[in-house]
Design an enzyme around this catalytic site. Sequence first.
Site, short mmCIF file in Angstrom:
data_model
loop_
_atom_site.label_atom_id
_atom_site.label_comp_id
_atom_site.label_asym_id
_atom_site.label_seq_id
_atom_site.Cartn_x
_atom_site.Cartn_y
_atom_site.Cartn_z
N GLU A 53 25.17 -21.33 -31.81
CA GLU A 53 23.77 -21.21 -32.23
C GLU A 53 22.75 -21.52 -31.14
O GLU A 53 21.58 -21.20 -31.29
CB GLU A 53 23.50 -22.10 -33.46
CG GLU A 53 23.50 -23.57 -33.12
CD GLU A 53 22.51 -24.39 -33.95
OE1 GLU A 53 21.87 -23.83 -34.83
OE2 GLU A 53 22.38 -25.59 -33.66
N HIS A 77 19.54 -22.28 -35.91
CA HIS A 77 18.92 -21.43 -34.89
C HIS A 77 19.46 -19.99 -34.93
O HIS A 77 19.23 -19.21 -34.00
CB HIS A 77 19.14 -22.02 -33.50
CG HIS A 77 18.47 -23.35 -33.33
ND1 HIS A 77 17.12 -23.53 -33.51
CD2 HIS A 77 18.97 -24.57 -33.01
CE1 HIS A 77 16.80 -24.80 -33.32
NE2 HIS A 77 17.91 -25.46 -33.01
N HIS A 95 27.25 -27.38 -40.72
CA HIS A 95 26.16 -27.55 -39.76
C HIS A 95 25.07 -28.37 -40.44
O HIS A 95 24.28 -27.84 -41.22
CB HIS A 95 25.65 -26.17 -39.34
CG HIS A 95 24.85 -26.20 -38.10
ND1 HIS A 95 25.43 -26.24 -36.85
CD2 HIS A 95 23.50 -26.21 -37.89
CE1 HIS A 95 24.48 -26.26 -35.93
NE2 HIS A 95 23.30 -26.25 -36.54
N HIS A 130 25.83 -29.58 -35.20
CA HIS A 130 24.36 -29.59 -35.23
C HIS A 130 23.71 -30.75 -34.48
O HIS A 130 22.70 -30.55 -33.83
CB HIS A 130 23.80 -29.56 -36.66
CG HIS A 130 22.30 -29.70 -36.72
ND1 HIS A 130 21.45 -28.72 -36.26
CD2 HIS A 130 21.49 -30.71 -37.17
CE1 HIS A 130 20.19 -29.12 -36.44
NE2 HIS A 130 20.20 -30.32 -36.98
N HIS A 164 24.76 -32.37 -31.88
CA HIS A 164 25.09 -32.28 -30.45
C HIS A 164 25.64 -33.59 -29.88
O HIS A 164 25.85 -33.70 -28.68
CB HIS A 164 23.88 -31.83 -29.61
CG HIS A 164 23.47 -30.41 -29.89
ND1 HIS A 164 22.60 -29.71 -29.07
CD2 HIS A 164 23.80 -29.55 -30.88
CE1 HIS A 164 22.41 -28.49 -29.56
NE2 HIS A 164 23.14 -28.38 -30.67
FE LIG Z 1 23.01 -26.81 -32.17
FE LIG Z 2 21.64 -26.77 -35.31
#
Ligand SMILES: [Fe+2]
Ligand SMILES: [Fe+2]
Length: 269
Positions: A50, A79, A161, A186, A188
């Site tokens: 994404e 995203h 996510h 999501h 990170h």
């Molecule tokens: Fe991401």
């Molecule tokens: Fe995300």
Amino acid sequence: MSESAANILFIGDVVGSLGKRTLLGLLPGLRERILIDAGHAPAFVVVNGENAAGGLGITPKIADELFAAGVDVITLGNHAYHRKEIFGYLGEHDAILRPYNYLRNQPGHGLCVVQRDGVRLGVVNLSGNLFLRAGHPAFTSVEAALGELAGRVDHVLIDFHAEATSEKVALGWHLDGRVTAVIGTHTHVPTADARVLPGGTAYITDVGMTGPRGGVIGVRKEQSIRGFVTHMSERYETSDEDPWLMGVLLRSSEAMKADAIEQVMLPAG
Ligand SMILES: [Fe+2]
Ligand SMILES: [Fe+2]
């Protein structure tokens, strides 16, 4: 080894061209290692893409590159629609997914089935509802997704996510024993809770990202810090410092169950 034995490498959000280069550089070696370690059971590769296009979204060209490198399924997230040129591609290609619980009018689809050496893997991309916008509730939508996959697959992997740790942990418990893996993306930032739950479902709250660890979840650290200090709008660019690949490797010897989940964290080069 049963006929459903499989290994699944899941790689977290690929951030920018640096993340893509990191993934493409490390993937051949990783795949080799998995195949040899696993007694040559089929190995699937699932990648969250994404953030692959300059940190936001994905383009058809990048998706093509990932598939050409041997990625079986690309998952997305909030995203997904940042780049308009991907809208048509999402409808035309089975193995790229946007969250299943988005509205029906939004481009693309949320699940697919891929096959290697007779083993069928179902992948579902699902969005959390806490702090993220998704048209339908994740916990009820996932039942519909599993209904669609029933009888068609040997394994199911869910890329959840989502932002909130509570929502992710709850979904892991909710699906324990019914799917092979619930994998969080999501934030990170990788979490230290990878484990196989008592019912046999592999779980981790977040696998982290594949990209610059020297930034702030992918963004140049100076820009992010300035935004927090000044409270003024900032232009954010993708960091190019200290790229790492982050993900998990799942091993399974029987259908819909995982034997092990191992965190994979590798610096580029
Ligand atoms: Fe991401
Ligand atoms: Fe995300």
